[in-house]
Design an enzyme around this catalytic site. Sequence first.
Site, PDB file in Angstrom:
ATOM      1  N   LYS A 190       0.824  -1.212   0.000  1.00  0.00           N
ATOM      2  CA  LYS A 190       0.000   0.000   0.000  1.00  0.00           C
ATOM      3  C   LYS A 190       0.864   1.271   0.000  1.00  0.00           C
ATOM      4  O   LYS A 190       2.045   1.219   0.339  1.00  0.00           O
ATOM      5  CB  LYS A 190      -0.955  -0.013   1.203  1.00  0.00           C
ATOM      6  CG  LYS A 190      -1.867  -1.258   1.263  1.00  0.00           C
ATOM      7  CD  LYS A 190      -2.700  -1.463   0.016  1.00  0.00           C
ATOM      8  CE  LYS A 190      -3.928  -2.353   0.196  1.00  0.00           C
ATOM      9  NZ  LYS A 190      -3.727  -3.806   0.144  1.00  0.00           N
TER      10      LYS A 190
HETATM   11  C1  LIG Z   1      -5.077  -4.637   0.830  1.00  0.00           C
HETATM   12  C2  LIG Z   1      -6.540  -4.770   0.656  1.00  0.00           C
HETATM   13  C3  LIG Z   1      -7.371  -5.311   1.646  1.00  0.00           C
HETATM   14  C4  LIG Z   1      -6.886  -6.019   2.870  1.00  0.00           C
HETATM   15  O1  LIG Z   1      -5.968  -5.413   3.620  1.00  0.00           O
HETATM   16  P1  LIG Z   1      -5.057  -6.277   4.616  1.00  0.00           P
HETATM   17  O2  LIG Z   1      -4.360  -5.205   5.382  1.00  0.00           O
HETATM   18  O3  LIG Z   1      -4.149  -7.108   3.780  1.00  0.00           O
HETATM   19  O4  LIG Z   1      -5.961  -7.087   5.462  1.00  0.00           O
HETATM   20  C5  LIG Z   1      -8.737  -5.282   1.454  1.00  0.00           C
HETATM   21  N1  LIG Z   1      -9.268  -4.779   0.339  1.00  0.00           N
HETATM   22  C6  LIG Z   1      -8.519  -4.274  -0.644  1.00  0.00           C
HETATM   23  C7  LIG Z   1      -9.191  -3.710  -1.843  1.00  0.00           C
HETATM   24  C8  LIG Z   1      -7.122  -4.269  -0.533  1.00  0.00           C
HETATM   25  O5  LIG Z   1      -6.376  -3.790  -1.527  1.00  0.00           O
END
Ligand SMILES: *Cc1c(COP(=O)(O)O)cnc(C)c1O
Length: 381
Positions: A190
């Site tokens: 992210k």
């Molecule tokens: C990264 C992501 C998640 C989940 O996040 P985590 O921190 O890995 O649990 C959920 N939805 C979307 C669209 C994502 O890109």
Amino acid sequence: MTNTLSADLPVLPFSRPTIDEETIAEVGNVLRSGWITSGPKVKQFEAELSNYFGGRPVRCFNSGTCTMEIALRIAGIGPGDEAITTPNTWVASSNVILEVGATPVFADIDPVTRNLDLDKLEAAITPRTKALIPVYISGLPLDMDRLYAIANKYKLRVVEDAAQALGSHWQGKRIGSFGDFVSFSFQANKNLTTAEGGCLVLNNEEEATLAEKYRLQGITRSGMDGIDCDVLGGKYNMTDIMATIGLGQINKIDAITAHREMLAQHYFDCFGPEFEAKSGAQLPMRAFGLTNWHLFQLVLPESVERASFMRQMMDEHKIFLGYHYRAVHLFTLYRALGFTDGMFPIAERVGKQNVTLPMFNAMTKQDVERAVEAVKSVLYK
Ligand SMILES: *Cc1c(COP(=O)(O)O)cnc(C)c1O
């Protein structure tokens, strides 16, 4: 066949985290401090995030996924209730609906934004619908005015899966600074990362207190040794180690977004106006000012097999692409609930044909040029 030029080039991944030396040193200080789990750094990170989101209450957790599950629990959503989301997402968005015992419902996407089509979303609402889980794929928000008009009209809660959308905006307002529950992820790919982690923006202190209970076994402490457990919570707390990594980036979010905007603009300039007609591939929407450019994705023409495209990019150009994602309703777990091929044709096509090009905070314009040349050399063959 290996391109002779690429033999000396380093691998170019689609994503790579950047943690600066100052942050690494701060993590060292935390590790030496004697307090490594949830403590003052988490509180400070929550305060800075709250400030970033215009003063709304924020709580941190050990994933983005659990923030959505907890938001659904706070909203009282469970067995017998339906929640609507998109099939073009990470499976977390719909798994959390199953996790609380509710029923997942999908609506197809818009082929241009690749996000939920709000006409189809509204058509999927039934008397059992209790929540909407919109997802901002690649960081691009929906039409937020219309989304909340629909939510208000049918009296639905909204759990925004803004996992990818830290730094994105709607009409000049930061995503997370308005709306109902807004969930962010700090997973390694992210725009801001704590290795793993996430945060939830809530509406009031009452919800925030409940979120704290769900985060840690449902307990409340008081005085020297007062303790009670009055709801069934889990183990979802963020550590001070993670919070310290996040604190090293939170003040840079606008600069990170600006850098990614520059890279995205360079992608469009390098692909040029003839690329879509010549290759049959679809570029992302030019959503400057809305998206944080978390991902820069192409949708390949159906004549190109994604796996072989990805393999050629890797073998011939040392560029490691991603794909985000494959239509969720076609996974075994969801087929067992009755979902089948052809139900959401746009999400199915996009799920099969999307590829994620390199886009990360430390990337350069030269990396963009290298990626575009490679894509053209594979697709123009
Ligand atoms: C990264 C992501 C998640 C989940 O996040 P985590 O921190 O890995 O649990 C959920 N939805 C979307 C669209 C994502 O890109």
